[in-house]
Scaffold this motif. Structure first.
Motif, mmCIF file in Angstrom:
data_model
loop_
_atom_site.group_PDB
_atom_site.id
_atom_site.type_symbol
_atom_site.label_atom_id
_atom_site.label_comp_id
_atom_site.label_asym_id
_atom_site.label_seq_id
_atom_site.Cartn_x
_atom_site.Cartn_y
_atom_site.Cartn_z
ATOM 1 N N GLU A 26 0.310 -1.158 0.243
ATOM 2 C CA GLU A 26 -0.381 0.300 -0.274
ATOM 3 C C GLU A 26 1.034 1.622 -0.086
ATOM 4 O O GLU A 26 0.497 2.206 -0.568
ATOM 5 C CB GLU A 26 -0.671 0.066 1.076
ATOM 6 C CG GLU A 26 -2.117 0.764 1.213
ATOM 7 C CD GLU A 26 -2.566 0.427 1.767
ATOM 8 O OE1 GLU A 26 -3.516 1.036 2.508
ATOM 9 O OE2 GLU A 26 -3.811 -0.802 2.312
ATOM 10 N N GLN A 27 2.401 1.272 1.282
ATOM 11 C CA GLN A 27 2.646 2.550 0.877
ATOM 12 C C GLN A 27 3.545 2.330 -0.191
ATOM 13 O O GLN A 27 3.524 3.617 -1.438
ATOM 14 C CB GLN A 27 3.986 1.576 1.696
ATOM 15 C CG GLN A 27 4.356 3.342 2.307
ATOM 16 C CD GLN A 27 4.202 4.771 2.426
ATOM 17 O OE1 GLN A 27 2.566 3.905 3.384
ATOM 18 N NE2 GLN A 27 4.517 5.721 2.699
ATOM 19 N N PHE A 28 4.449 1.653 -0.956
ATOM 20 C CA PHE A 28 4.483 1.683 -2.419
ATOM 21 C C PHE A 28 3.917 1.773 -2.832
ATOM 22 O O PHE A 28 3.978 2.833 -4.418
ATOM 23 C CB PHE A 28 4.509 0.027 -2.768
ATOM 24 C CG PHE A 28 5.828 0.077 -4.072
ATOM 25 C CD1 PHE A 28 6.927 -0.143 -4.048
ATOM 26 C CD2 PHE A 28 4.969 -0.432 -5.316
ATOM 27 C CE1 PHE A 28 7.749 0.005 -5.275
ATOM 28 C CE2 PHE A 28 5.800 -0.034 -6.696
ATOM 29 C CZ PHE A 28 7.156 -0.434 -6.637
ATOM 30 N N SER A 29 2.291 1.918 -3.483
ATOM 31 C CA SER A 29 1.402 1.898 -4.429
ATOM 32 C C SER A 29 1.108 3.869 -4.153
ATOM 33 O O SER A 29 0.858 4.221 -4.921
ATOM 34 C CB SER A 29 -0.311 1.241 -4.438
ATOM 35 O OG SER A 29 -1.102 2.003 -5.080
ATOM 36 N N LYS A 30 1.707 4.556 -2.677
ATOM 37 C CA LYS A 30 0.679 5.038 -2.510
ATOM 38 C C LYS A 30 2.109 6.760 -3.282
ATOM 39 O O LYS A 30 1.552 7.947 -2.805
ATOM 40 C CB LYS A 30 0.569 5.617 -1.444
ATOM 41 C CG LYS A 30 -0.342 6.303 -0.175
ATOM 42 C CD LYS A 30 -0.802 6.215 1.307
ATOM 43 C CE LYS A 30 -0.904 7.987 1.265
ATOM 44 N NZ LYS A 30 0.351 9.152 2.033
ATOM 45 N N VAL A 31 2.908 6.235 -2.765
ATOM 46 C CA VAL A 31 4.226 7.173 -2.619
ATOM 47 C C VAL A 31 3.938 7.986 -4.555
ATOM 48 O O VAL A 31 3.784 9.022 -4.214
ATOM 49 C CB VAL A 31 5.547 6.491 -2.940
ATOM 50 C CG1 VAL A 31 5.832 6.671 -0.966
ATOM 51 C CG2 VAL A 31 5.681 5.876 -3.599
ATOM 52 N N PHE A 32 3.461 7.325 -5.270
ATOM 53 C CA PHE A 32 3.155 7.711 -6.593
ATOM 54 C C PHE A 32 2.412 8.310 -6.986
ATOM 55 O O PHE A 32 2.364 9.473 -7.502
ATOM 56 C CB PHE A 32 3.476 6.347 -7.848
ATOM 57 C CG PHE A 32 4.465 5.257 -7.809
ATOM 58 C CD1 PHE A 32 5.704 5.799 -7.243
ATOM 59 C CD2 PHE A 32 3.803 4.320 -7.036
ATOM 60 C CE1 PHE A 32 6.807 5.644 -7.596
ATOM 61 C CE2 PHE A 32 5.654 3.042 -7.256
ATOM 62 C CZ PHE A 32 6.723 3.468 -6.840
ATOM 63 N N LEU A 33 0.924 8.326 -6.075
ATOM 64 C CA LEU A 33 -0.235 9.786 -6.401
ATOM 65 C C LEU A 33 0.516 10.257 -5.017
ATOM 66 O O LEU A 33 -0.385 11.829 -6.000
ATOM 67 C CB LEU A 33 -1.309 8.699 -5.789
ATOM 68 C CG LEU A 33 -2.163 7.585 -6.367
ATOM 69 C CD1 LEU A 33 -3.562 6.911 -5.575
ATOM 70 C CD2 LEU A 33 -2.680 7.965 -7.651
ATOM 71 N N LEU A 86 3.349 11.793 -4.871
ATOM 72 C CA LEU A 86 4.068 12.007 -5.862
ATOM 73 C C LEU A 86 3.586 13.419 -7.206
ATOM 74 O O LEU A 86 3.582 14.504 -7.025
ATOM 75 C CB LEU A 86 4.556 11.210 -6.628
ATOM 76 C CG LEU A 86 5.981 12.061 -7.049
ATOM 77 C CD1 LEU A 86 7.511 12.411 -6.349
ATOM 78 C CD2 LEU A 86 7.069 10.860 -8.026
ATOM 79 N N LYS A 87 2.484 12.913 -7.386
ATOM 80 C CA LYS A 87 1.631 13.579 -8.702
ATOM 81 C C LYS A 87 0.542 14.265 -8.085
ATOM 82 O O LYS A 87 0.272 15.438 -8.856
ATOM 83 C CB LYS A 87 0.810 11.810 -10.056
ATOM 84 C CG LYS A 87 0.599 12.736 -11.166
ATOM 85 C CD LYS A 87 1.650 13.113 -11.779
ATOM 86 C CE LYS A 87 1.265 13.598 -13.202
ATOM 87 N NZ LYS A 87 2.067 14.350 -14.228
ATOM 88 N N HIS A 109 1.210 15.880 -5.155
ATOM 89 C CA HIS A 109 1.860 17.199 -4.451
ATOM 90 C C HIS A 109 3.276 17.887 -5.588
ATOM 91 O O HIS A 109 3.678 18.975 -4.157
ATOM 92 C CB HIS A 109 1.893 16.479 -2.765
ATOM 93 C CG HIS A 109 0.888 15.956 -2.337
ATOM 94 N ND1 HIS A 109 0.013 17.154 -1.905
ATOM 95 C CD2 HIS A 109 0.685 14.718 -1.950
ATOM 96 C CE1 HIS A 109 -0.782 16.110 -1.301
ATOM 97 N NE2 HIS A 109 -0.582 15.374 -1.167
#
Lengths: 201, 201
Positions: free
Chosen positions: A42-49, A51-52, A54
């Motif tokens: 979940e953490q892995f998936s979240k960072v890309f969102l 990033l885009k 913020h």
């Protein structure tokens, strides 16, 4: 490759859409992700969102930033009259890591490359010209890669900036420190002879 | 590396947690992602969650599957009495792509490796022994990599399966097709002489 699952195939597809990641490597990476806990994925998936959503681009210099104006433009200790023009933020990081430059930056976000369909209007050039015209700059250092496209971009910028009353300089070219003379290419070697500097101890 | 944004740093951190991806490569990949549209990044982010949430492990053979029982175990055209034991699903894909095997698989999910703290109880071994004991199998092919750990695992499985009345075989070892004899290692070469086969045209 005969991937036995639609979900696995989608993940491999997405990872292998990244540059230099092939299908086989992508599969290896996805299998590694599968071994992690739900929270970790979940953490892995979240960072890309995140990033885009913020990540901002500094409205002044084009550098990547979490704030409207980046921490380099905002730093009053830096020379506000000196700007170094680079291709992308990795160049900013490279120059910052030398610890010898105290001016500001201007990140073009690419270089002029007709072969790839990238013209001056696709790059963050106009704000640089405006900064120069407003008279707040004294010197602009062109620090683009010494390639055909880099030289083209340098030439374009020089033409646009020539009448702004700003000193325009470029990175020195020559033999890299630690390299062996016999392996230097002819262009670099001849340039380093032409632009020889006084010997100092 | 002096990364100017927390979000960028998080993304680089996560990508570089994958095997064989360093910080520099991760940064290059993240910058590529940044150039994509919101929808594309959302899609990229989503596949990993989907994967973790929906991907199942076949309860019979341990292969990756979107369903409770994988499509190989479920296929009545395949020989239900022949099982090939492999380390992970990439081996299944490799054997499937040869198109010459029509039996079932059993995916251990790793091999016994005391150095990495992986013992028999960490692997999907017990269900294989149960399948063998239930008398539904005629032959088990041990298809693990010819390494120290692979051989250890083979030996362990052989000991466990020896009394189940199942024929136990292993992949043939020898000179790889297309390779040059002079470059073959001594062990492989001596094994290929000992286990020479009748010459056929």
């Amino acid at each position: 490759m005969n991937i036995p699952s639609r979900y696995l195939e989608d993940a491999v597809e997405q990872l292998s859409s990244l540059p230099s990641i092939g299908k086989r490597t992508a599969l290896r990476l996805v299998l590694n992700l599968l071994q992690r806990s739900d929270e970790e994925v979940e953490q892995f998936s979240k960072v890309f969102l995140d990033l885009k959503q913020h990540l901002k681009s500094c409205s002044k210099c084009g550098n990547i930033s979490d704030t409207e104006i980046c921490h380099i433009c905002n730093n009053p200790a830096r020379n506000q009259h000196l700007v170094c023009v680079v291709e992308d933020i990795r160049d900013v990081m490279a120059i910052e890591s030398t610890g010898t430059y105290s001016g500001l930056y201007h990140v073009l976000g690419g270089i002029i490359s007709p072969m790839d369909g990238i013209g001056p209007n696709d790059l963050f050039i106009q704000p640089l010209i405006e900064r120069a015209q407003q008279g707040e700059l004294e010197e602009i250092i062109l620090a683009l890669s010494p390639t055909m496209e880099g030289d083209t971009t340098n030439f374009y910028l020089y033409k646009k900036l020539a009448n702004c009353g700003v000193t325009i300089s470029a990175l020195s070219r020559g033999i890299a420190i630690g390299s062996e003379l016999q392996y230097a290419d002819e262009l670099t070697l001849s340039r380093s002879i032409q632009q020889r500097t006084p010997f100092t101890l």
